[in-house]
Design an enzyme around this catalytic site. Structure first.
Site, short mmCIF file in Angstrom:
data_model
loop_
_atom_site.label_atom_id
_atom_site.label_comp_id
_atom_site.label_asym_id
_atom_site.label_seq_id
_atom_site.Cartn_x
_atom_site.Cartn_y
_atom_site.Cartn_z
N ARG A 35 21.91 -6.32 -1.75
CA ARG A 35 21.86 -6.18 -0.28
C ARG A 35 22.68 -7.27 0.41
O ARG A 35 23.30 -7.01 1.45
CB ARG A 35 20.41 -6.20 0.19
CG ARG A 35 19.70 -4.91 -0.18
CD ARG A 35 18.36 -4.82 0.49
NE ARG A 35 17.81 -3.50 0.33
CZ ARG A 35 16.57 -3.24 -0.07
NH1 ARG A 35 15.75 -4.22 -0.36
NH2 ARG A 35 16.15 -2.00 -0.19
N LYS A 206 7.70 14.25 -5.53
CA LYS A 206 6.92 15.19 -4.73
C LYS A 206 7.76 16.08 -3.82
O LYS A 206 8.68 15.60 -3.16
CB LYS A 206 5.97 14.40 -3.84
CG LYS A 206 4.82 13.78 -4.58
CD LYS A 206 3.98 13.09 -3.55
CE LYS A 206 2.76 12.44 -4.13
NZ LYS A 206 2.11 11.64 -3.09
N GLY A 385 14.81 5.19 2.70
CA GLY A 385 14.18 5.94 3.79
C GLY A 385 15.17 6.30 4.88
O GLY A 385 15.15 7.42 5.41
P1 AMP Z 1 11.28 9.66 -5.44
O1 AMP Z 1 10.91 8.33 -4.86
O2 AMP Z 1 10.72 10.83 -4.69
O3 AMP Z 1 12.73 9.78 -5.75
O4 AMP Z 1 10.47 9.74 -6.83
C1 AMP Z 1 10.85 8.99 -7.92
C2 AMP Z 1 9.77 9.06 -8.96
O5 AMP Z 1 9.60 10.38 -9.41
C3 AMP Z 1 10.13 8.25 -10.18
O6 AMP Z 1 9.27 7.15 -10.27
C4 AMP Z 1 9.94 9.21 -11.33
O7 AMP Z 1 9.24 8.65 -12.42
C5 AMP Z 1 9.11 10.31 -10.70
N1 AMP Z 1 9.24 11.59 -11.41
C6 AMP Z 1 10.37 12.24 -11.70
N2 AMP Z 1 10.11 13.35 -12.43
C7 AMP Z 1 8.78 13.38 -12.62
C8 AMP Z 1 7.90 14.26 -13.30
N3 AMP Z 1 8.36 15.33 -13.96
N4 AMP Z 1 6.58 13.98 -13.29
C9 AMP Z 1 6.11 12.90 -12.63
N5 AMP Z 1 6.89 12.03 -11.97
C10 AMP Z 1 8.21 12.26 -11.95
#
Ligand code: AMP
Length: 404
Positions: A35, A206, A385
């Site tokens: 950063r 999610k 974000g």
């Molecule tokens: P995000 O912040 O929404 O990009 O989410 C990232 C997180 O999603 C990471 O910590 C990954 O470990 C998790 N993730 C990715 N694929 C899966 C999965 N199939 N099951 C559970 N967690 C997941």
């Protein structure tokens, strides 16, 4: 969009809001200075052109992680820990102000000479910062002749030092920093005038976190590859069995709506065809590859499978513009990192062939760094974000305060 190149900065005091929210170890050593590095083009440009630079930033969340007596001036979040490193990377004389505003700080700002930097103490040591407080903003504005916002990582926050303060500078006395400009330019390249075909690769944990992004993207891009944990909500909504995989039943109707919207708009959505499943959320779990809609009870999908990596790679290689947000699996565990790294490698390859690629925040940034491929893509965003909100089509207060 006005940038620092449009400001006459010679002999002026310039208040620059940067994002120096860097990770520190328990001895206050910076463990990743990305950063700070990203803010250097703006800082150095201003210094070379004869300005005195006053840097304001937050560090951590002192309001949430207060001292035992309830005060928010938390030692571990002091920007004084950054002074030495800032001197090394800028080669400039650094002064430090123990408070981001107040009489003593105003005096230090006044005495600052061209080519020198005054680093202000953490803006979040004032409760008013995150409330966008007018009085704090007025006090900050008193320190300088000009205001520059280069903190893309906090551009989605209407805080005193990121947005309110800009109201106290005339429109020709404020501008975007170079990092902020390049973040916006990269996102606009994908959203507003992309070379087609455009593909979005969306993953992460999610659907609920990314639903607005997906809704926006299906209307803009030609292909969307959905991987990671969010794929299972889509697979289940299509009638598949997902076992114990992460799945949001409340979002199945929305998933169907997105699939329908995409179909109506002629946007192709690619869901995983196979998955690497495990009998435990652990690196040493038993694993096997199965078709995505046939995940047995008590097993969970933790990565996309080899056929899916191949299929997503084919789509990626045809793209002229690529947006990637979110990992394809639980890449933090080696057993489940193949999908994410497979995609990372293909995005790098497509970039080498001439495609424009934006790694748009979140854990895909961590993944591309871990894969050692950050220099092989076109742009890696610094704002998780903020980039997500910008891509969703929201107006970011930190940008609006400058551009009107
Ligand atoms: P995000 O912040 O929404 O990009 O989410 C990232 C997180 O999603 C990471 O910590 C990954 O470990 C998790 N993730 C990715 N694929 C899966 C999965 N199939 N099951 C559970 N967690 C997941």
């Amino acid at each position: 969009m006005k940038t620092i190149h449009d400001l006459d900065v010679k002999g002026k005091k310039v208040l620059v809001r940067v994002d120096f929210n860097v990770p520190l170890d328990k001895n206050y050593n910076i463990t990743d200075d990305t950063r700070m590095q990203k803010a250097l083009p703006t800082i150095n440009n201003l210094l070379v052109r004869g300005a005195s630079v006053i840097l304001a930033s937050h560090l951590g969340r002192p309001q949430k992680d207060k001292n035992e007596d309830g005060s928010i001036k938390v030692e571990k979040y002091s920007l004084k820990h950054l002074v030495e490193h800032l001197a090394e990377v800028t080669d400039a004389e650094i002064k430090f102000a123990n408070d981001c505003v107040g009489g003593e700080t105003e005096l230090k700002a006044e005495r600052l000479k061209p080519g020198e930097i005054l680093l202000l103490e953490n803006t979040r040591f004032h409760e008013g910062e995150s409330k966008g407080d007018l009085e704090l903003a007025i006090q900050l504005s008193r320190l300088a002749d000009l205001y520059v916002n280069d903190a893309f990582g906090t551009a989605h926050r209407a805080h005193a030092s990121t947005a309110t303060v800009a109201n106290y500078f005339e429109s020709d006395h404020k501008a975007l920093g170079l990092l902020m400009y390049s973040e916006i330019e990269s996102a606009d390249k994908l959203l507003k005038s992309p070379k087609r075909p455009v593909i979005a690769i969306v993953g992460g944990a999610k659907v609920s976190d990314k639903i607005k992004l997906l809704e926006k993207l299906v209307a803009v891009v030609d292909h969307v590859c959905i991987g990671g944990g969010m794929a299972y909500t889509f697979i289940k909504s299509n009638g598949g069995s997902v076992g114990n995989s992460i799945c949001e039943n409340d979002y199945m109707d929305l998933a169907q709506e997105i699939l329908k919207k995409a179909k109506d708009l002629g946007t192709e959505i690619h869901l995983p065809i196979d998955n690497l499943i495990a009998d435990d959320f652990a690196n040493d779990a038993n694993t096997k590859v199965v078709p995505s809609s046939e995940i047995p009870d008590n097993w969970e999908g933790l990565d996309i499978g080899p056929k899916t990596i191949e299929k997503f790679s084919e789509v990626i290689m045809k793209a002229q513009s690529i947006l990637w947000n979110g990992p394809m699996g639980v890449f933090e565990m080696e057993t489940f990192d193949k999908g994410t790294y497979g995609v990372a490698k293909t995005v790098a390859k497509a970039t080498k062939n001439g495609a424009f690629s934006l790694i748009g925040g979140g854990d895909s940034v961590a993944a591309i760094n871990k894969a050692g491929l950050a220099d092989s893509v076109s742009f890696v965003s610094t704002g998780g974000g903020a980039m997500l909100e910008y891509l969703e089509g929201k107006t970011l207060p930190g940008i609006k305060a400058i551009t009107g």
